[in-house]
Each structure stands twice: as structure tokens, then as C-alpha cells.
Design an enzyme around this catalytic site. Sequence first.
Site: not given
Length: 404
Positions: A141, A229, A258
Site C-alpha cells: 500500500f 516507504d 503521516k
Amino acid sequence: MSTSERLIAASEARSAHNYHPLPVVVASAEGAWITDADGRHYLDMLAGYSALNFGHRNQRLIDAAKAQLDRVTLTSRAFYHDRFGDFCEQLAELCGMEMVLPMNTGAEAVETAVKTARKWGYRVKGVPDGRAKIIVADNNFHGRTTTIVSFSTDPEARADFGPYTPGFVVVPYGDSAALEAALDEHGDDVVAVLIEPIQGEAGVLMPPTGYLPGLRELTRARNVLLIADEIQSGLGRTGANFACEHEGVHPDMYVLGKALGGGVVPVSAVVSSREVLGVYRPGEHGSTFGGNPLACAVALEVIAMLRTGEYQQRAKELGEHLHHELGVLAGGDAVREVRGRGLWAGVDIDPAHGTGRELSEKLMARGVLVKDTHGSTIRIAPPLVVTKEDLDWGLEQLEAVLKA
Ligand SMILES: *Cc1c(COP(=O)(O)O)cnc(C)c1O
């Protein structure tokens, strides 16, 4: 009709249904706790998928944001501003890297990583024009843009969004031999391997021990960039600044998002070496909001907070406790498997005890908010500021729901 019911109906009536939220309407929040529109309290065990690592409205971050709001909020990159240099220097230092390219959302940072790797491939590595390949893992993802969903293996994320961006090779996650075979097959055209050191959305999937160091060796030997990531796994969640650190791996590029925005503003970045990020010339990439003064002020405070080591330590200690307690639960018949690291866990429930969604709704009724992922997995990731007492209370609710 309760206030919450009315607000949910209004939201459903006029918004695209690209999410299926739990039926809770957040009205205010502090630390690890949320209050809904009807005054009910909930323990937040999701923390905005790690965007809220430092808790809701962390005082240091709110103070930093307020101070910046009273000076200047936005300049665009047409001008310099007085927080930008410090932000880039300190973020690079935190990452053990040399240069920063700031964006806003995680997906934008991943897009930036893809573009950067390709440009590095053509300008530095000498890949013939149009041939660059990036190797990714299945069940990844990395976000929701057209290019990123092009290399997703999740039919829901991908279907009906074609035509897809070419140039990606998908290999099984955690399989070093498959990765090496892909590197062999595509040879010098491979510019990067893009990987989540722990796959969050897939259910907090951990790679086998040795996989990441193996990737590091393979990529280094072949002049291929290793891109981590760490948008969800980074910045304290696992008990370290980066999940890669647990395996002693230093990638060529970190992709962050985030928690970098402290739960206040969207802030993301690609952080890498001068050789890699030095490929850009003016006009080749950018973002109106990327690296804006408010974003930099909040992120600078996030970096200062991470420098204390306090949050990583909490994640480590509370994480050990969390995994111990979940291990006990896994001894029962309702829990099939528990994975994760630090204050982060994926819990697979025996489908006979209900879907992840049903379990999340039952937990909500008991005042605990979690989110299911992929059918019968729930993800537990409270803010790192959660107290041990609150964490234990949340786990008691989970136990009660599983025993019912
Ligand atoms: C959330 C996430 C993204 C995408 O970030 P957005 O801010 O939602 O675009 C990318 N990669 C990982 C690992 C994520 O968890």
C-alpha cells in the site's frame, strides 16, 4: 434521532462513498481519547493510521502551530521562508541523509520517490530513455494516485482505474529469491526497489528476519536504489525512528508522511542523498503547498520531539506489553495470529468469531476505536502517548468482545 445519527445521514447523503467509516462522529479529542457528537468517550486505538503518533492536539505541536499561524502560513516555493532551511536540515539529519524534497500527502511523496528514482536512473545511472523499472512487493500500500494504484495488487484499489502506468514489476513480499530473480531479469533497467519495511494496510505484515538486510545488499551490489516507504512505520511507531533500523538497514531514500505533520497538517517528504535528490533542476517537480511555513513549523516540532527519544521509548515499552498481552489472547481460540512491532499490531481473528468489521463495531460499543483491514484482521495502533492503564483497559474490552 441522535445528533450523531443526523450528522452521519448528512455526510452519507452528499459525500462519495469511498470510505465505510465506523458510525462514530468525532467532535473533539485530546491525547488518546475522542469525544463524539453526543458526548460519548472513546479510546483511539487507530491514531489516524499513525498520523496521530503524538496524540490528539499534543500541546507542543498545537503551540508550535499557533505561534506560526500568527506569523506567516503560506508563501509557495516562489519565495524562501524562514522555517524552510531548518526543516530540511533537521529532517535530513534525523534520517541520516543529505537532502529533502517536501510534499504534503503520503501519496505525493511516493509519486515523488518514483519520479526521483526514474530521473536518477536516466541522469546518473545511465538507463536508456523510457526503460526504467521499479520493483515493488505484492500486497503493497503506497497510496491512491493513478500511478500508485497501477502497481497495487488489491483489486478494490485498482479496478476500473486503468489504463495503468507501466514500469513496475511486482514480486512476492518477503521473498529474497524472487527479488533477486526480478533484478536478474530486468538487469540494468531497474532503478529502484520500493518497499514497506512492515506492510501496514496489508495487516501489519512483517518480512522474515534478514529480508531487509538481504535487499540492502542486493540493491547496493547492482546500483539500484532502496526506497523505504516509512509513511506508516516511521517516526516512533515501532520503537525507533524507522522500522528499517531494527534490521540495521539504511535505505537510499526514506518516504515519510503521516506523523510528520503531527496530526495537525499534512506534511510528507522524500529524504535522500545529494546524488539522488540533486538530480532536480528548477521546474521539474513541485507543489504549491509543499514545505509551507505552517507545515515546516509543525514538522520541526515533531523532529524536536523525536530527538528526545521519549516517544520511541514509550512505543518500545508499551509495545512489549501490548504484544505480551496479545500473545496471551492468541492462546485462546478466537485469535489466530498476532504480528507487529512496537505499539503496532495486526490481530487475525478466527472468522467464526465474526469479521473484523463486526469486531470493530462491538469494540466501538464498549468505547474503543480500532479499524479492520482485509476481512478478519484488526489493527491496533494507539497514539504513542497512551497510558499503560488506558492501553490495558482497551485490551480488556478486546478480550471481553472476543470471549462474548
Ligand atoms: C498512508 C500511506 C500512504 C499514503 O499516504 P496518504 O497521505 O494517505 O496519501 C503511503 N504509504 C503507506 C505505507 C501508508 O501507510
